[in-house]
Write an enzyme that holds these catalytic residues in place. Structure first.
Site, mmCIF file in Angstrom:
data_model
loop_
_atom_site.group_PDB
_atom_site.id
_atom_site.type_symbol
_atom_site.label_atom_id
_atom_site.label_comp_id
_atom_site.label_asym_id
_atom_site.label_seq_id
_atom_site.Cartn_x
_atom_site.Cartn_y
_atom_site.Cartn_z
ATOM 1 N N ASP A 190 0.330 54.246 37.956
ATOM 2 C CA ASP A 190 -0.691 53.811 38.911
ATOM 3 C C ASP A 190 -2.068 53.686 38.283
ATOM 4 O O ASP A 190 -3.025 53.328 38.963
ATOM 5 C CB ASP A 190 -0.766 54.793 40.086
ATOM 6 N N ASP B 38 5.164 57.927 35.933
ATOM 7 C CA ASP B 38 4.069 58.816 36.311
ATOM 8 C C ASP B 38 4.404 59.418 37.677
ATOM 9 O O ASP B 38 5.261 58.904 38.399
ATOM 10 C CB ASP B 38 2.760 58.033 36.359
ATOM 11 N N ASP C 127 1.904 61.713 40.253
ATOM 12 C CA ASP C 127 0.903 61.699 41.318
ATOM 13 C C ASP C 127 0.379 60.280 41.512
ATOM 14 O O ASP C 127 -0.110 59.646 40.584
ATOM 15 C CB ASP C 127 -0.247 62.641 40.959
#
Length: 272
Positions: free
Chosen positions: A206, A9, A11
């Protein structure tokens, strides 16, 4: 060392806003130097892979267009596999429109095969009304993702694709089919793009509800970093857990931990 590849991932994992997270550039460029395959996965359908690549290059990441896999790409490829040369009414931006065109789809304003919802900064109520009527007349509702909001940096958020989709579902009584994370559709496509098997795939993310849920359901090794959406105190609320929990992607510069991740069987959790 076992053969492994990484789905990553972006961001909250390798950058925040326009700034790389400390250690991220070194980690990603190290994967490239070691010849280890990786692919960035994003649930943002606004930008093309080339646009995303340009942003990453400016931060110092040694990546190219083919290292990016967006939910717009996954959506377009999925629809092309279901119906060749179909038609779509789209609420979204350039990244989604580009991928649909690349997949042979035509963008129309009347009787589309699919109504496709992505992110948009200037969504008009008139477009939503059109979409509702098309769905009620039989067009299928497709979501690029179901994220309820999108972080803008500086602690600010804007409406996400999932919030708009929820409104359309409520208005029409029709449930959308979502292609982006945590959907197995996107996860499987990404794994196959790297030519990896299930036990050769590591997901670094995240967000428990997308990255970790999607990858864990597929049987991938999962690494949760605490630099983004999910906080350590949130973990008690989930009925599943990542295989590894790290403070930051910088932790993976530690050779011992990296080697453990590379050889980790699924469902063995280590906390750092």
């Amino acid at each position: 060392m076992k053969k492994k590849g990484f789905l990553i991932d972006m961001d909250g994992v390798i950058y925040k806003g326009s700034e790389p997270i400390p250690g991220a550039v070194e980690f990603i460029n190290g994967l490239r130097d070691k010849g280890l395959p990786f692919l960035f996965l994003t649930n943002n359908s606004q930008r093309t892979s080339r646009d995303v690549c340009y942003k990453l290059n400016k931060m110092g990441f040694k990546v190219n267009d083919t290292d990016i896999f967006t939910c717009a790409m996954a959506t377009a490829r999925y629809l092309a596999s279901r119906k060749e040369n179909g038609t779509a009414y789209v609420i979204g931006e350039g990244g989604l429109l580009t991928e649909l065109h690349n997949a042979g789809y035509s963008i129309v304003d009347d009787q589309p095969d699919y109504v496709i919802i992505g992110e948009g900064r200037t969504i008009m109520l008139e477009s939503v009304d059109k979409a509702i009527n098309m769905i009620m007349k039989g067009s299928k509702l497709i979501a690029t993702n179901l994220d309820p909001n999108c972080p803008m940096g500086g602690g600010k958020y804007r409406v996400g694709c999932g919030a708009l989709v929820a409104m359309l579902e409520f208005a029409t009584g029709i449930k959308a089919f979502s292609v982006g994370k945590p959907s197995p559709v996107m996860m499987r496509m990404a794994r196959k793009a790297l030519q990896l098997t299930t036990d050769e795939t590591v997901m670094i993310g995240d967000t428990m509800g997308t990255d970790i849920l999607g990858a864990g359901s597929m049987g991938f090794t999962t690494v949760l970093t605490l630099t983004g959406v999910t906080r350590e105190e949130d973990l008690a609320h989930f009925g599943y857990s990542p295989d590894f929990i790290i403070r930051s992607i910088k932790d993976l510069l530690d050779e011992e931990l990296f080697m453990r991740v590379m050889g980790a069987p699924a469902l063995v959790t280590d906390e750092y």
